[in-house]
Design a protein around this motif. Structure first.
Motif, short mmCIF file in Angstrom:
data_model
loop_
_atom_site.label_atom_id
_atom_site.label_comp_id
_atom_site.label_asym_id
_atom_site.label_seq_id
_atom_site.Cartn_x
_atom_site.Cartn_y
_atom_site.Cartn_z
N MET A 106 51.67 66.02 62.33
CA MET A 106 51.09 65.90 60.99
C MET A 106 49.97 64.87 60.96
O MET A 106 49.04 64.98 60.18
CB MET A 106 52.20 65.52 60.00
N TYR A 107 50.09 63.85 61.81
CA TYR A 107 49.06 62.80 61.84
C TYR A 107 47.72 63.39 62.25
O TYR A 107 46.69 63.12 61.63
CB TYR A 107 49.50 61.71 62.81
N HIS A 108 47.73 64.23 63.28
CA HIS A 108 46.48 64.85 63.74
C HIS A 108 45.94 65.84 62.72
O HIS A 108 44.73 65.95 62.55
CB HIS A 108 46.73 65.56 65.07
N LEU A 109 46.84 66.53 62.04
CA LEU A 109 46.40 67.47 61.00
C LEU A 109 45.75 66.71 59.86
O LEU A 109 44.74 67.18 59.29
CB LEU A 109 47.60 68.28 60.49
N SER A 110 46.28 65.56 59.52
CA SER A 110 45.68 64.74 58.46
C SER A 110 44.28 64.28 58.84
O SER A 110 43.36 64.29 58.02
CB SER A 110 46.56 63.52 58.18
N ILE A 111 44.11 63.89 60.11
CA ILE A 111 42.78 63.49 60.58
C ILE A 111 41.82 64.66 60.50
O ILE A 111 40.65 64.51 60.08
CB ILE A 111 42.87 62.96 62.02
N ALA A 112 42.28 65.86 60.89
CA ALA A 112 41.43 67.05 60.83
C ALA A 112 41.00 67.35 59.40
O ALA A 112 39.85 67.74 59.16
CB ALA A 112 42.16 68.24 61.44
N VAL A 113 41.91 67.17 58.45
CA VAL A 113 41.58 67.40 57.04
C VAL A 113 40.53 66.40 56.57
O VAL A 113 39.58 66.76 55.85
CB VAL A 113 42.84 67.31 56.16
N VAL A 114 40.66 65.14 56.99
CA VAL A 114 39.68 64.12 56.64
C VAL A 114 38.31 64.46 57.23
O VAL A 114 37.27 64.33 56.57
CB VAL A 114 40.14 62.73 57.11
N VAL A 115 38.31 64.92 58.48
CA VAL A 115 37.05 65.32 59.13
C VAL A 115 36.41 66.47 58.37
O VAL A 115 35.19 66.47 58.13
CB VAL A 115 37.31 65.72 60.60
N PHE A 116 37.22 67.46 57.99
CA PHE A 116 36.68 68.59 57.22
C PHE A 116 36.06 68.12 55.91
O PHE A 116 34.96 68.54 55.54
CB PHE A 116 37.80 69.59 56.92
N ALA A 117 36.78 67.22 55.21
CA ALA A 117 36.27 66.73 53.93
C ALA A 117 34.95 65.99 54.11
O ALA A 117 34.01 66.15 53.31
CB ALA A 117 37.31 65.82 53.28
N CYS A 118 34.85 65.18 55.17
CA CYS A 118 33.62 64.42 55.42
C CYS A 118 32.45 65.34 55.75
O CYS A 118 31.34 65.19 55.20
CB CYS A 118 33.84 63.43 56.57
N VAL A 119 32.68 66.29 56.64
CA VAL A 119 31.60 67.18 57.08
C VAL A 119 31.17 68.11 55.96
O VAL A 119 29.97 68.25 55.67
CB VAL A 119 32.04 67.99 58.32
N PHE A 120 32.13 68.75 55.31
CA PHE A 120 31.79 69.67 54.22
C PHE A 120 31.19 68.92 53.04
O PHE A 120 30.23 69.39 52.40
CB PHE A 120 33.04 70.43 53.79
N GLY A 121 31.74 67.72 52.76
CA GLY A 121 31.18 66.90 51.68
C GLY A 121 29.75 66.50 51.96
O GLY A 121 28.91 66.45 51.04
N SER A 122 29.43 66.21 53.22
CA SER A 122 28.05 65.86 53.59
C SER A 122 27.11 67.03 53.36
O SER A 122 25.98 66.85 52.89
CB SER A 122 28.00 65.44 55.06
N ALA A 123 27.57 68.24 53.69
CA ALA A 123 26.74 69.43 53.46
C ALA A 123 26.49 69.64 51.97
O ALA A 123 25.34 69.93 51.56
CB ALA A 123 27.43 70.65 54.07
N LEU A 124 27.52 69.48 51.15
CA LEU A 124 27.35 69.63 49.71
C LEU A 124 26.45 68.54 49.14
O LEU A 124 25.64 68.79 48.22
CB LEU A 124 28.72 69.60 49.02
N PHE A 125 26.58 67.34 49.68
CA PHE A 125 25.72 66.24 49.23
C PHE A 125 24.26 66.54 49.57
O PHE A 125 23.35 66.23 48.79
CB PHE A 125 26.16 64.94 49.88
N GLY A 126 24.04 67.15 50.75
CA GLY A 126 22.69 67.54 51.11
C GLY A 126 22.13 68.57 50.15
O GLY A 126 20.94 68.51 49.77
N LEU A 127 22.96 69.54 49.75
CA LEU A 127 22.52 70.54 48.77
C LEU A 127 22.17 69.89 47.43
O LEU A 127 21.20 70.27 46.76
CB LEU A 127 23.62 71.58 48.55
N PHE A 128 22.96 68.88 47.06
CA PHE A 128 22.70 68.17 45.81
C PHE A 128 21.37 67.40 45.88
O PHE A 128 20.58 67.42 44.93
CB PHE A 128 23.86 67.22 45.53
N LEU A 129 21.13 66.75 47.01
CA LEU A 129 19.89 66.00 47.17
C LEU A 129 18.66 66.91 47.19
O LEU A 129 17.56 66.48 46.83
CB LEU A 129 19.93 65.17 48.45
#
Length: 253
Positions: free
Chosen positions: A1-24
């Motif tokens: 579960m620890y590794h899965l949690s890290i993967a979810v955080v990575v997904f949120a960071c990467v996808f959030g960065s893409a959405l932030f780029g669209l916003f900018l």
């Protein structure tokens, strides 16, 4: 579960960065999106992308190597345990207690590795467990050989028991994990920059957002696989303990 949690955080960071780029994209002045500016940024992102690809490849290669080493150690350990048991059987009936102790030790080890409690696997690296393995070696050394053949079998058994302990410790060291966390953090940072730049020069629409989503999922899965393979005795992706279970069916016969 620890590794899965890290993967979810990575997904949120990467996808959030893409959405932030669209916003900018909708906020930046036109001169910031000129051909000259875009070309310079593309060159920079290309460099970062190349470094990210190299680091990702190195991490995957390292994780696969750790996984293969642990798998080979388990197979070798199972083979040596069978050889040790058969050597003791050839020695004579006075080794029955030792053979039972060996089998019990293997049963306990398999139970701890297959348990869902990470503390159980960690306990196998404790001084108590190491002394338990050394206790078998000590009992082997205390056997009183009555013939040249028994003396030869005793020496062979002591040698094999040492190899069993060595392979066991190797597998446990591999299970501890060797992923350089600063390297993973750096890789995730680079991925965020890359995805953010993708969104920066793209008009938002459903197709683009879906593509970013799939890309973020893929990168987070890659990080998850790296972390899982670096802990081969636990988690979702673990080495097969079938060789040890097969050895258990043979021990004591």
């Amino acid at each position: 579960m620890y590794h899965l949690s890290i993967a979810v955080v990575v997904f949120a960071c990467v996808f959030g960065s893409a959405l932030f780029g669209l916003f900018l994209h909708s906020l930046l002045p036109e001169d910031h999106l000129s051909d000259e500016s875009v070309n310079v940024i593309k060159l920079t992102i290309g460099l970062i992308g190349t470094m990210a690809a190299i680091v990702l490849g190195l991490l995957i290669s390292s994780a696969k190597s750790s996984f293969d080493t642990a798998n080979a150690a388990v197979v070798r350990d199972a083979t040596d345990i069978i050889l040790l048991d058969r050597t003791l059987a050839q020695y004579g009936p006075e080794t029955q207690d030792l053979r039972a102790l060996l089998k019990q030790s293997v049963v306990t080890g398999v139970q701890k590795i297959t348990s869902t409690d990470a503390g159980q696997v960690a306990s196998m690296r404790s001084p108590e467990e190491l002394r338990r393995g050394e206790n078998i070696q000590r009992k082997l050394a205390e056997l009183p050989p009555h013939s040249e053949e028994q003396h030869r079998l005793q020496a062979r058994a002591i040698q094999i028991s040492g190899e069993v302990l060595a392979m066991r410790e190797l597998a446990l060291l591999q299970a501890a994990g060797s992923t350089p966390i600063p390297l993973v953090i750096t890789l995730v940072l680079w991925l965020c920059i890359i995805f953010g730049s993708f969104g920066l020069f793209t008009s938002p629409n459903t197709t683009v957002t879906t593509t970013f989503f799939l890309g973020a999922v893929s990168t987070s899965i890659a990080i998850f696989l790296i972390l899982e393979m670096n802990t081969p005795l636990g988690g979702i992706i673990a080495v097969s303990l079938a060789p040890l279970r097969e050895a258990l069916t043979i021990l004591g016969q």
